[in-house]
Design a protein around this motif. Sequence first.
Motif, PDB file in Angstrom:
ATOM      1  N   GLU A  60       0.827  -1.207   0.000  1.00  0.00           N
ATOM      2  CA  GLU A  60       0.000   0.000   0.000  1.00  0.00           C
ATOM      3  C   GLU A  60       0.861   1.258   0.000  1.00  0.00           C
ATOM      4  O   GLU A  60       0.565   2.217  -0.730  1.00  0.00           O
ATOM      5  CB  GLU A  60      -0.928   0.009   1.202  1.00  0.00           C
ATOM      6  CG  GLU A  60      -1.859   1.225   1.209  1.00  0.00           C
ATOM      7  CD  GLU A  60      -2.803   1.233   2.395  1.00  0.00           C
ATOM      8  OE1 GLU A  60      -4.018   1.063   2.193  1.00  0.00           O
ATOM      9  OE2 GLU A  60      -2.313   1.410   3.537  1.00  0.00           O
ATOM     10  N   LEU A  64       0.841   4.171  -2.821  1.00  0.00           N
ATOM     11  CA  LEU A  64       0.653   5.592  -2.512  1.00  0.00           C
ATOM     12  C   LEU A  64       1.813   6.434  -3.022  1.00  0.00           C
ATOM     13  O   LEU A  64       1.625   7.524  -3.577  1.00  0.00           O
ATOM     14  CB  LEU A  64       0.489   5.771  -1.006  1.00  0.00           C
ATOM     15  CG  LEU A  64      -0.811   5.234  -0.404  1.00  0.00           C
ATOM     16  CD1 LEU A  64      -0.735   5.219   1.117  1.00  0.00           C
ATOM     17  CD2 LEU A  64      -2.006   6.060  -0.874  1.00  0.00           C
ATOM     18  N   LYS A 127      -6.921   4.102   1.365  1.00  0.00           N
ATOM     19  CA  LYS A 127      -5.998   5.217   1.176  1.00  0.00           C
ATOM     20  C   LYS A 127      -5.642   5.445  -0.290  1.00  0.00           C
ATOM     21  O   LYS A 127      -5.491   6.592  -0.729  1.00  0.00           O
ATOM     22  CB  LYS A 127      -4.724   4.979   1.989  1.00  0.00           C
ATOM     23  CG  LYS A 127      -4.922   5.028   3.496  1.00  0.00           C
ATOM     24  CD  LYS A 127      -3.603   4.801   4.220  1.00  0.00           C
ATOM     25  CE  LYS A 127      -3.784   4.842   5.735  1.00  0.00           C
ATOM     26  NZ  LYS A 127      -2.494   4.605   6.451  1.00  0.00           N
ATOM     27  N   ASP A 130      -8.490   7.135  -1.964  1.00  0.00           N
ATOM     28  CA  ASP A 130      -8.569   8.535  -1.532  1.00  0.00           C
ATOM     29  C   ASP A 130      -7.495   9.390  -2.188  1.00  0.00           C
ATOM     30  O   ASP A 130      -7.736  10.551  -2.545  1.00  0.00           O
ATOM     31  CB  ASP A 130      -8.449   8.619  -0.011  1.00  0.00           C
ATOM     32  CG  ASP A 130      -9.639   7.983   0.702  1.00  0.00           C
ATOM     33  OD1 ASP A 130     -10.656   7.692   0.035  1.00  0.00           O
ATOM     34  OD2 ASP A 130      -9.537   7.766   1.920  1.00  0.00           O
TER      35      ASP A 130
END
Length: 222
Positions: A60, A64, A127, A130
């Motif tokens: 993750e 990101l 996340k 988002d």
Amino acid sequence: MVLVRADGRVERGNQTRRTVLGRAVQIASVEGLEGLSLGRLATELGLSKSGVFALFGSKEELQLATVRAAVAVYVDHVLRPTRSVPPGLRRVWRLCEAWTAYSRERVFRGGCFFYAATAEFDARSGKVHDALASAQTGWVTFVEQTIDEARAAGELAPDTDVRQLAFEVIAFLELANAESVLQNNNLGYDKAARSILGRLRRAATDPTLLPDTPHQPDSPMA
């Protein structure tokens, strides 16, 4: 001497991070963010797996960081060229040209990184979703502001619906990108440019500020 060695390690770590993310954004643009793995990137780049894991820690976090790296590339290739032109209708058209070049020249191998990544994560939560939603909101806001500046300068009709016009411009650009990637040709870019130019000319107070016809390079897809 200790400080020099420490600075050297930091710089090597930063360089490794840049190298990994440079590969990651290209892989993700073709295979999606789920196609990324720390082990794969380490192997492909000939790096220590433990070193790559230390830089990102989890899939993750890698995803990101890849989104953030893609944003920086997008800023360099689309936003900065747009801002190089004074506010007004010519800046709006420059935005369209810059975005088209970004997609057409395959800055990301899979076309627009965000078109692909948003389709991959739009129905998910978390996340990464988002981060992509925030990036898209920022882009839409930038387009709306660019158009609103032209309206404020008196170069678009006072009753121009800025949000609607921004939506249409983005839709034409994204459809051209999708068609080009899927069909492996450039035909959609010219169609999109003509549609956007016609829409802008109808809203313009002085259509001569815009080109009569869009100029698109004739180079075929590789």
